[in-house]
Each structure stands twice: as C-alpha cells, then as structure tokens.
Design an enzyme around this catalytic site. Structure first.
Site, PDB file in Angstrom:
ATOM      1  N   GLU A  82      -8.488   2.330   1.004  1.00  0.00           N
ATOM      2  CA  GLU A  82      -7.248   3.053   0.771  1.00  0.00           C
ATOM      3  C   GLU A  82      -6.027   2.241   1.210  1.00  0.00           C
ATOM      4  O   GLU A  82      -4.995   2.266   0.543  1.00  0.00           O
ATOM      5  CB  GLU A  82      -7.308   4.375   1.535  1.00  0.00           C
ATOM      6  N   ASP A  83      -6.137   1.559   2.321  1.00  0.00           N
ATOM      7  CA  ASP A  83      -4.942   0.949   2.918  1.00  0.00           C
ATOM      8  C   ASP A  83      -4.881  -0.585   2.889  1.00  0.00           C
ATOM      9  O   ASP A  83      -3.907  -1.168   3.328  1.00  0.00           O
ATOM     10  CB  ASP A  83      -4.802   1.413   4.382  1.00  0.00           C
TER      11      ASP A  83
END
Ligand code: MN
Length: 714
Positions: A82-83
C-alpha cells in the site's frame, strides 16, 4: 538507524521464543523484517518516528498473542504494497503464497473509482472480510495494525482521531469481541473512549485508581485464605485481581445510568485452576469462606457464551462489607477468555481445526449469505448488525439462568419461564426497578415478573415480543379470548333486541338458538352478530316469528356496508396508514359519498366511519390513537351506499305508497321502510341505497313535493 532496528528485531525474537522455541524457523521472519525495513526506509510517521516502527510494534502485539511466524512475518510486510513501490507479486516471489495472501488481505483498495469516502471504506471492509474467510489470520494482522494506530492516535489531527476512534468502536472492537479476543477488544475500546470522550476517560481512570488502592489490602486478605484452602485440597491455582475495562465502566454509567459510587465490581478476583472439575471445588472454597450474594451465580462453564467464553461467575461479600465479583476457570478457559480464536494458534492449547471452524461458523455463514450483496454500504451495515451478540443471559429472582435472544423483553422472559407466567403477566421489575413491558433486556439483568390472578395478554405485546414462543402463545390466547368476547357481546345484542319486543331473556336458550337461528355453530352466530353480518332483529325474527309478525311492519332487510380487507372488493375508502381488518360505515349516521367523514378506530371493531358531525362519535375521538383520517375513494364504480332519511307528514291514505313510488322512479333500491302514525302525524324512516349525496338530494326534493309531506331530514 539500522542498529536500533537490529535491537528491535532481537526483542521480537525473544518474545516469540517464549512460546515457539524452534530457532530454525526464524529465517523467513528475519528476511521479512529486513525487507520491510528497506522498503519503508526514508518514510516517517506523523509522530516523526520511522514508518517501519509501526510494523514492528504491530508484530510485537501478535507475538504477545502467540501467533505463528508466517502471520508475524506478514504483519511486518503489511504496509509495503500500500505505501511503498513493492507489488504483491514481489511479495509472493520472495515469501510465498500464504504470506502474500495475508498481506493482500490487509492492503486497501486504492481504486479511484470509489470517490465517496464511505463507499471506499465499505468496499475495503468487504475485501478484508472476504480474505478473512479464506484465512482468518488476516483479521489478526488488521487488529494489531489498528491497535498500534490507536496507541499513536494523538499524533493525528483531531477530526481524524474521532473518525478512526469511532470506526474502532463500531467495527473492530465488536469484531474482536465476537471472535472472543477480549484482551484486544478491551484495549481497542478503552483507547477509543479516550479520544471520543476524554473527560469521562480521565474521570474513570481516577476512580479506578482510587478504588484499586482502597481494595488492594482487602484483596490480599482474601487471597491468603483461598490459597490455603486450595492447597489443603491439593488443587494448583493462581489468584489475580483485575480491574474492569474503562469502557465497560463507562457503559454501566451511561447506558444503565448507574452512579459511580454504586459500581462495586470495578475489580474482579480471578481464580485459575488446572482442570474443569477443580473449578467447582474452588467455588465451594469461595462460598465457604465468604458469604455469596444470592442470584449472582452464573455457570458459563456448563453454558458457554457463543464466542466460546467459559467461566464461573459469583459475587461474595468481602470483609469490608462490599461486594466482589469472583471469576473461576481453568487455564485453557482463561486463555480462550482472553484470546478467543487467537488461542487456536497457541501451543498451550490443543485446539483442532474443527474447534476453530466451529467458532467461525457464524462468520462463514454471514459471508455465504451476503457475498452477492452488490451494495457495499449495505454489506457493511448488515455485518455491523451481525457482529452484535445474538444472545443474552438474564436471571430469575432465584438465580436461574435464562438464555434469550438479543432484544428480548420481559414478556419474552415471562413466556420462557412458563406459559402461565406469560399469560398472567401485568408488569416487570428489572434489577428491582419497575420497567415498561417493552423494555429491552440486557445481559446479566435480573428479571422479576409481576402477575395478576386474571390472564392479561394484550394485542400490543405482539409489536415488541421477539421469541416465537411468546408470539404464538399470545396470538392463541387472543384468538380464543376473542371468541369469548364475541359470545358476550353477541348475546347482549340479542338481549337488547328481545327486550325491545318484550320477550324475556330467559326465553333465549342455546337449544332454541341452535334450532332456529340458522347457525348450528353458536360461535359463528355471535361472530356474525358482532361483525354485523346479520342483525339481531333478523335472528330474533327467526327465533320468535309470531311475536315479530304482530309487532312491526318491516318491509326489507337492513344491510349495513362493511368492507373487509380480505374481501376481493375494491375498497371504497382511502385510509391514512395501514388498512385495518374491518372498516364499517356507521349505522347511526350512515355516511355516503359527498359527506364529510371521520374515522374512529376501535381495537375490537376496527374502523367505524361516521359523518364528521355525528353526535355519536365517542368522546375520546380526539385522542390520536382513535382518530383515523379517511376519505372516499376517487372511483366508486357506481357503488351504492345505504342511508336513512326521516320523512314527516300528515298521515293519509297511500302516503307510504306515494313515497315508495317516487323513490323507485329514481331507480333507487329501498332496503327498509318503517312507518309509525301518531294521531295525525306520520313518521317514516326509509333506508335506501344511493350513489352519493347529490342523488340523495334529488330523492329529498322529489319526496318534499309529495302531498302532505312536511319535512325530510337525514
Ligand atoms: Mn498499518
């Protein structure tokens, strides 16, 4: 920096070592740790801490819950997709299918199609639930992630704090409870409370601290004799005192409205034995040493809660005169009580896959039933609803434990205890306070039912009872009782008719009724009378034909207009709200289309429609309960309605004939004509069927022109 994390890695390993001593399996963990470290390198949290610290702390939470290495490794990687620039394929290549699946399960969808934040949240939630259905460990990682985020929430802006705290309280904490992971659920709830209602949080914090130091001495004094007795019985045990969670105190204060000084069970003593059988021995010890409080004994070992919780709860009077709750269970139960499904992965318990499946049964059922649900918001709502416990435990005044579905009321309780208790119920006390019968019972309530000598079921009860037992028994009683009411009422109608004709009541026998009334079933006769399907006069005539032949000239049968919602006929009235079973045009004022009308609701008779100026409208009609707005239907299809007029005139030969001819010339059907002559004045009551008010006006005009007629009124 790397050195700091090296220490953190060693700390994590030490923690895992405590329950998983196999050093050889740590390779994957080490690899995941440094992969995560590298991927998040250069990223920082709002607090200023390196981002990867969050992943390590979350992994520590899982290590404390004694989860397996793969889950902990996946937790270390839970934010890389996600990051950071890492793809899920890379995770799969480097760490295998299982870990990639777990990471994917907690990775949010960042699809731009979901513009609405709420839909996005719901869609992400659905994705998480679906991956949970494949591997429940997904939610364990999500719990750890959320718990660490809650612990560091003060670094976020205020609005975001509230939003995340609310979501934690609405979704994650109940979810943790539902899986029996009390240790996590309590922490999530307490932290959420801290951000949602900081003042209350500080207040409870102080209160618990004060009481805790007050009680500590007492508790120490209690522990010693218990321990001594247990040693005498040769039962190993440990005894600890636990404060209640802040949030559970908060709930007591707010929803149950209990003042802080009245909360005596801020602390509970926990006795943990080795075996199930010895738990009962421990109860014996506690009850011998201290006076037990009557009705406060619950055996959740014999009747486990639906999330698997097992324990014996009892309350005793401690030396300072206060009450103290004591929980008694064995080690395995204690582990389940705190860790729920998480205990499955623990090496201390001997849970099988089957045990886990059983505990997750409700969850899989939910997924199966709702997977097709296209609307993410609805999906989330129904899941929130399903999260809530489905059953509650309440007590009779004698301490009997009764399991009821959630939202059950005292009436459900009464019928569960005994049919007769339900039928005679007139009120209820919950925890010694009188409450309305539609009160929703809460877990642990003590319920006392107040009864009368006469049975008392009410139609209104059906709107709030939820157990099928109560619903069917109330319904049956009302049906049977309606028969009785109809019998009384129907007989009364007949009596009035008979006394008008000077026939003594004693002449009315069941035998006569059966032979002559045309109804061999008397219940059917009374029902027909009460519902105006036959008139008392009609029946009386059949019973005493000779008397009637002498007394009156009644040319036609009277037919009132009744419309029943079961009938195939189109309704001729429009009614506000739900269509009642029976609507009847009142026989006193006989409204017809064109008249202003008023609906009066009577529980036994249905809706009676009067002309709005009718003097027979009961006095309590302004009470909103009785007042029903009605109007004529737009299209009446030439339907006709009975109405009555009174014609007064000078009596002469053929007056009645002339009137009858005038009416029939208008093609109107006459139902009843009564004529009475007093000296020279003739009074004639005519009941006929007209379409509406304007047709009736035509009739009136025509009759008024007849020779001798002085007045025509309704
Ligand atoms: Mn995270």
């Amino acid at each position: 920096m790397k050195r700091v994390f090296k220490e953190k890695y060693e700390e994590l390993v030490r923690r895992i070592n405590k329950y998983f001593p196999d050093g050889g399996g740590y390779k994957i963990l080490e690899k995941a740790f440094w992969f995560g470290y590298d991927s998040h390198n250069g990223q920082f949290r709002r607090s200023g801490a390196p981002y990867f610290e969050h992943c390590v702390e979350a992994a520590n939470i899982l290590a404390e819950l004694q989860l397996d290495l793969k889950t902990i490794a996946a937790c270390l990687l839970h934010d890389v997709v996600e990051d950071t620039g890492v793809s899920i394929e890379e995770v799969k290549e480097g760490f295998g299918e299982d870990i990639a699946m777990l990471v994917d399960g907690v990775t949010k969808i960042t699809d731009l199609r979901f513009k609405d934040a709420e839909i996005k949240q719901a869609e992400n939630f659905r994705k998480m639930l679906l991956s949970m259905a494949r591997d429940i460990r997904v939610i364990m990682i999500k719990f750890a992630d959320r718990l660490h985020n809650m612990r560091t929430l003060e670094h976020l802006p205020k609005r975001k704090q509230k939003w995340i705290a609310r979501e934690t309280l609405d979704v994650y904490a109940p979810l943790a409870h539902r899986f029996g992971i009390a240790r996590l659920a309590w922490q999530l709830e307490d932290l959420a409370l801290k951000f949602l209602d900081p003042d209350s949080y500080i207040f409870i914090d102080k209160m618990i601290e004060e009481k805790w130091s007050d009680k500590m001495e007492q508790i120490e004094k209690m522990k010693d004799p218990i321990r001594r007795e247990m040693i005498n019985l040769n039962i190993p045990c440990s005894i600890v005192a636990r404060p209640k969670s802040y949030y559970s105190v908060y709930k007591k204060m707010t929803t149950e409205n209990i003042s802080p000084s009245e909360i005596h069970d801020l602390l509970a003593l926990r006795i943990i034995t080795d075996k199930k059988e010895t738990c009962y021995a421990a109860v014996g010890v506690v009850h011998t040493l201290f006076i037990p409080v009557a009705d406060r004994f619950t055996d959740y070992i014999a009747t486990p809660k639906s999330n698997g919780y097992q324990s014996i709860h009892t309350t005793v009077i401690i030396p300072d005169g206060h009450m103290m709750e004591v929980h008694i269970r064995n080690k395995a139960m204690d582990l389940t009580a705190e860790m729920g499904i998480a205990a499955h992965w623990s090496y201390d318990t001997k849970y099988t896959e089957e045990d886990l499946d059983k505990q997750l049964d409700w969850f899989h059922q939910f997924i199966d039933m709702n997977i097709e649900d296209a609307n993410p918001a609805e999906f989330m709502e129904s899941f929130k609803f399903d999260l809530v416990q489905h059953e509650i435990f309440v007590f009779s005044p004698r301490g009997k434990l009764i399991k009821l579905p959630k939202d059950a009321t005292p009436v459900d309780f009464a019928f569960d205890v005994h049919t007769e208790v339900g039928l005679h119920c007139i009120g209820a006390k919950v925890n010694s306070k009188v409450v309305p019968l539609n009160t929703t019972l809460q877990n642990g309530d003590e319920v006392q039912i107040l009864t009368s000598s006469k049975p008392n079921p009410q139609e209104s009860w059906l709107s709030f009872v939820i157990t099928s037992k109560a619903i069917s028994l109330i319904g049956k009683w009302l049906r049977d009782n309606r028969k009785k009411l109809y019998k009384e009422h129907g007989r009364k109608l007949l009596f009035i008719e008979l006394s008008n004709n000077n026939i003594p009541e004693k002449e009315l026998t069941d035998k006569l009724l059966k032979q002559r009334s045309g109804f061999s079933n008397l219940d059917a006769l009374y029902t027909a009378l009460v519902q105006h399907e036959v008139t008392p006069e009609e029946i009386a005539k059949r019973l005493f034909p000779s008397v009637y032949r002498k007394n009156k000239v009644s040319l036609f049968r009277r037919i009132p207009r009744i419309w029943k919602s079961e009938s195939k006929e189109e309704p001729y009235l429009i009614i506000e709200g739900e269509m009642p079973k029976v609507i009847e045009l009142s026989r006193c004022c006989r409204p017809i289309p064109g008249d202003k009308i008023f609906g009066y609701f009577d529980e036994n008779k249905g809706v009676i429609v009067h002309r709005s100026r009718c003097k027979n409208i009961p006095g309590d009609s302004f009470n909103g309960k009785h007042n029903i707005k009605v109007d004529w239907a737009a299209d009446l299809n030439n339907r006709v309605f009975a109405t009555t007029i009174k014609v007064t005139g000078v009596d002469r030969k053929h007056l009645l004939r002339d009137i009858a001819i005038a009416i029939s010339e208008l093609d109107i059907n006459v139902l009843v004509i009564h004529i009475e002559a007093k000296e020279t004045v003739a009074i004639c009551d005519i009941t006929m069927e007209v379409k509406d008010l304007s047709q009736l006006d035509e009739v009136n005009r025509k009759i008024s022109k007849i020779k001798g007629v002085q007045r025509v009124v309704r």
